[in-house]
Design a protein around this motif. Structure first.
Motif, PDB file in Angstrom:
ATOM      1  N   THR A   1       0.856  -1.185   0.000  1.00  0.00           N
ATOM      2  CA  THR A   1       0.000   0.000   0.000  1.00  0.00           C
ATOM      3  C   THR A   1       0.890   1.232   0.000  1.00  0.00           C
ATOM      4  OG1 THR A   1      -1.713  -1.161   1.232  1.00  0.00           O
ATOM      5  CG2 THR A   1      -1.810   1.235   1.249  1.00  0.00           C
ATOM      6  N   PHE A   2       0.679   2.143  -0.975  1.00  0.00           N
ATOM      7  CA  PHE A   2       1.430   3.396  -1.047  1.00  0.00           C
ATOM      8  C   PHE A   2       0.539   4.520  -0.536  1.00  0.00           C
ATOM      9  CE2 PHE A   2       3.611   2.067  -5.327  1.00  0.00           C
ATOM     10  CZ  PHE A   2       4.221   1.000  -4.701  1.00  0.00           C
TER      11      PHE A   2
ATOM     12  N   ILE B   1       5.012  10.432  -2.686  1.00  0.00           N
ATOM     13  CA  ILE B   1       4.628   9.094  -2.256  1.00  0.00           C
ATOM     14  C   ILE B   1       5.380   8.920  -0.946  1.00  0.00           C
ATOM     15  CG2 ILE B   1       4.620   6.634  -2.777  1.00  0.00           C
ATOM     16  CD1 ILE B   1       4.872   7.400  -5.763  1.00  0.00           C
ATOM     17  N   ARG B   2       4.641   8.925   0.152  1.00  0.00           N
ATOM     18  CA  ARG B   2       5.260   9.008   1.471  1.00  0.00           C
ATOM     19  C   ARG B   2       5.668   7.659   2.052  1.00  0.00           C
ATOM     20  NH1 ARG B   2       5.600  13.874   3.283  1.00  0.00           N
ATOM     21  NH2 ARG B   2       4.188  15.493   2.642  1.00  0.00           N
ATOM     22  N   SER B   3       4.960   6.600   1.717  1.00  0.00           N
ATOM     23  CA  SER B   3       5.304   5.306   2.311  1.00  0.00           C
ATOM     24  C   SER B   3       4.812   4.169   1.440  1.00  0.00           C
ATOM     25  CB  SER B   3       4.679   5.191   3.710  1.00  0.00           C
ATOM     26  OG  SER B   3       3.275   5.176   3.615  1.00  0.00           O
ATOM     27  N   GLY B   4       5.277   2.963   1.784  1.00  0.00           N
ATOM     28  CA  GLY B   4       4.810   1.763   1.116  1.00  0.00           C
ATOM     29  C   GLY B   4       5.650   1.321  -0.052  1.00  0.00           C
ATOM     30  N   ILE B   5       6.663   2.076  -0.388  1.00  0.00           N
ATOM     31  CA  ILE B   5       7.491   1.751  -1.534  1.00  0.00           C
ATOM     32  C   ILE B   5       8.957   1.914  -1.149  1.00  0.00           C
ATOM     33  CG2 ILE B   5       7.228   4.085  -2.438  1.00  0.00           C
ATOM     34  CD1 ILE B   5       7.514   2.962  -5.229  1.00  0.00           C
TER      35      ILE B   5
ATOM     36  N   GLY C   1      12.559   3.016  -0.844  1.00  0.00           N
ATOM     37  CA  GLY C   1      13.186   4.303  -1.110  1.00  0.00           C
ATOM     38  C   GLY C   1      12.301   5.493  -0.819  1.00  0.00           C
ATOM     39  N   ALA C   2      11.164   5.300  -0.124  1.00  0.00           N
ATOM     40  CA  ALA C   2      10.266   6.417   0.179  1.00  0.00           C
ATOM     41  C   ALA C   2      10.996   7.439   1.045  1.00  0.00           C
ATOM     42  CB  ALA C   2       9.010   5.912   0.879  1.00  0.00           C
ATOM     43  N   PRO C   3      10.711   8.720   0.853  1.00  0.00           N
ATOM     44  CA  PRO C   3       9.664   9.265  -0.012  1.00  0.00           C
ATOM     45  C   PRO C   3      10.119   9.386  -1.461  1.00  0.00           C
ATOM     46  CG  PRO C   3      10.758  11.053   1.136  1.00  0.00           C
ATOM     47  CD  PRO C   3      11.382   9.774   1.648  1.00  0.00           C
ATOM     48  N   TRP C   4       9.111   9.488  -2.335  1.00  0.00           N
ATOM     49  CA  TRP C   4       9.323   9.723  -3.749  1.00  0.00           C
ATOM     50  C   TRP C   4       8.661  11.047  -4.083  1.00  0.00           C
ATOM     51  CZ3 TRP C   4      10.910   5.813  -7.534  1.00  0.00           C
ATOM     52  CH2 TRP C   4      11.366   4.634  -6.936  1.00  0.00           C
ATOM     53  N   ASP C   5       9.354  11.941  -4.791  1.00  0.00           N
ATOM     54  CA  ASP C   5       8.795  13.233  -5.184  1.00  0.00           C
ATOM     55  C   ASP C   5       8.024  13.096  -6.489  1.00  0.00           C
ATOM     56  OD1 ASP C   5       9.906  14.549  -2.982  1.00  0.00           O
ATOM     57  OD2 ASP C   5      11.769  14.977  -4.064  1.00  0.00           O
ATOM     58  N   ILE C   6       6.779  13.515  -6.480  1.00  0.00           N
ATOM     59  CA  ILE C   6       5.960  13.476  -7.703  1.00  0.00           C
ATOM     60  C   ILE C   6       6.376  14.652  -8.574  1.00  0.00           C
ATOM     61  CG2 ILE C   6       3.631  13.617  -8.639  1.00  0.00           C
ATOM     62  CD1 ILE C   6       2.694  12.202  -6.050  1.00  0.00           C
ATOM     63  N   THR C   7       6.766  14.361  -9.803  1.00  0.00           N
ATOM     64  CA  THR C   7       7.294  15.381 -10.708  1.00  0.00           C
ATOM     65  C   THR C   7       6.291  15.844 -11.751  1.00  0.00           C
ATOM     66  OG1 THR C   7       8.202  13.662 -12.143  1.00  0.00           O
ATOM     67  CG2 THR C   7       9.661  14.553 -10.428  1.00  0.00           C
ATOM     68  N   GLY C   8       5.168  15.146 -11.896  1.00  0.00           N
ATOM     69  CA  GLY C   8       4.177  15.559 -12.883  1.00  0.00           C
ATOM     70  C   GLY C   8       3.126  14.498 -13.088  1.00  0.00           C
ATOM     71  N   GLY C   9       2.194  14.812 -13.989  1.00  0.00           N
ATOM     72  CA  GLY C   9       1.136  13.873 -14.316  1.00  0.00           C
ATOM     73  C   GLY C   9      -0.192  14.571 -14.494  1.00  0.00           C
TER      74      GLY C   9
END
Length: 151
Positions: free
Chosen positions: A61-62, A82-86, A88-96
Motif C-alpha cells: 500500500t502506497f 509518495i510518502r510510504s509503502g514503496i 526508497g520512500a519518499p518519492w517526489d511526484i514530478t508531474g502527471g
C-alpha cells in the motif's frame, strides 16, 4: 397558460442574462473573462489543491499526497509525494494528470538501491478510484493496482 402568459414567459427567458464570475469571485461581463488566464496577483496556492490517494497492489500500500491545478481538466499534477509503502520512500511526484485517466510520475528522494523513477497509470472508476498498473524506470505495466481517491 394563456397566450399572453406564454409571450411574457418566453420574453423573460430570452432577455435574461448570464452572470459570470472569475476564480476570485468577482463578477465579470463575459464568459471569456471568467475563464481568462489568472491575474498576476493570484498566488500559486490559489491555483493548487491537494488530495490523498492510497494505492493498493496486493500486500503493498502506497500513501500518496498529490498537489494539482483545479482550474485545468484533466487536472495537471504540480507536485506531491509518495510518502510510504514503496522502497526508497519518499518519492517526489514530478508531474502527471488526474481526470478520466491518471498518470503520476515520481523520482526517488529516499535512500536505498531501488529504482530511480516510478510511473503510475490508471482509469477512473466508481466509487472514486483508479484501476491500472505501475512500473519502474520507464515501465508502466509491471504491477496491477487499485488506487483509492480520498480528496
Amino acid at each position: 397558460m394563456t397566450s399572453q402568459a406564454r409571450k411574457q414567459k418566453g420574453g423573460r427567458s430570452r432577455t435574461s442574462e448570464h452572470r459570470f464570475h472569475n476564480p476570485q469571485g468577482a463578477e465579470v461581463k463575459t464568459r471569456d473573462e471568467a475563464f481568462a488566464a489568472p491575474a498576476a496577483d493570484v498566488s500559486a496556492e490559489a491555483l493548487s489543491t491537494g488530495c490523498k490517494l492510497t494505492l493498493h497492489s496486493g500486500a503493498v500500500t502506497f500513501a500518496i499526497e498529490v498537489t494539482y491545478n483545479p482550474t485545468t481538466y484533466p487536472h495537471v499534477v504540480t507536485g506531491g509525494q509518495i510518502r510510504s509503502g514503496i522502497c526508497g520512500a519518499p518519492w517526489d511526484i514530478t508531474g502527471g494528470t488526474l481526470g478520466e485517466t491518471m498518470r503520476l510520475d515520481a523520482k526517488r528522494a529516499g535512500q536505498g538501491s531501488c529504482a530511480m523513477t516510478i510511473t503510475i497509470v490508471g482509469e477512473y472508476q466508481n466509487p472514486p478510484a483508479y484501476r491500472g498498473t505501475y512500473g519502474f524506470d520507464g515501465a508502466t505495466s509491471s504491477f496491477k493496482h487499485t488506487t483509492r481517491y480520498e480528496c
